[in-house]
Write a protein that holds these residues in place. Structure first.
Motif: not given
Length: 85
Positions: A16-28
């Protein structure tokens, strides 16, 4: 710890994470598509890539809650492995 390699591996399991979306430290991670079956495969990939073995007591919801929680556990295992060498 090469966080770029870590993120590249992790992204493969986050449907569910689009390729262009940042993967943040607090990403659930569950919100991003990580389920228990994917978590097992992810764990094997991380162990192979970083030459570590996470202990059984690390297999908790807390470990797989966020990107940084998992990263911390892998780094701890890496530190333990390096200390044993």
């Amino acid at each position: 710890m090469d966080t770029e390699r870590f993120d590249t591996i992790l992204r493969k399991y986050l449907k569910n994470l689009p390729p262009q979306q940042e993967l943040t430290a607090d990403a659930r991670l569950k919100d991003l598509g990580l389920n228990s079956m994917r978590a097992i495969d992810l764990l094997f990939d991380l162990e192979d890539e970083f030459g570590v073995e996470l202990p059984d007591d690390a297999m908790t919801d807390d470990t797989f809650a966020t990107r940084d929680a998992l990263l911390d556990r892998v780094q701890q295992a890496q530190d333990t492995t390096a200390g044993a060498a």
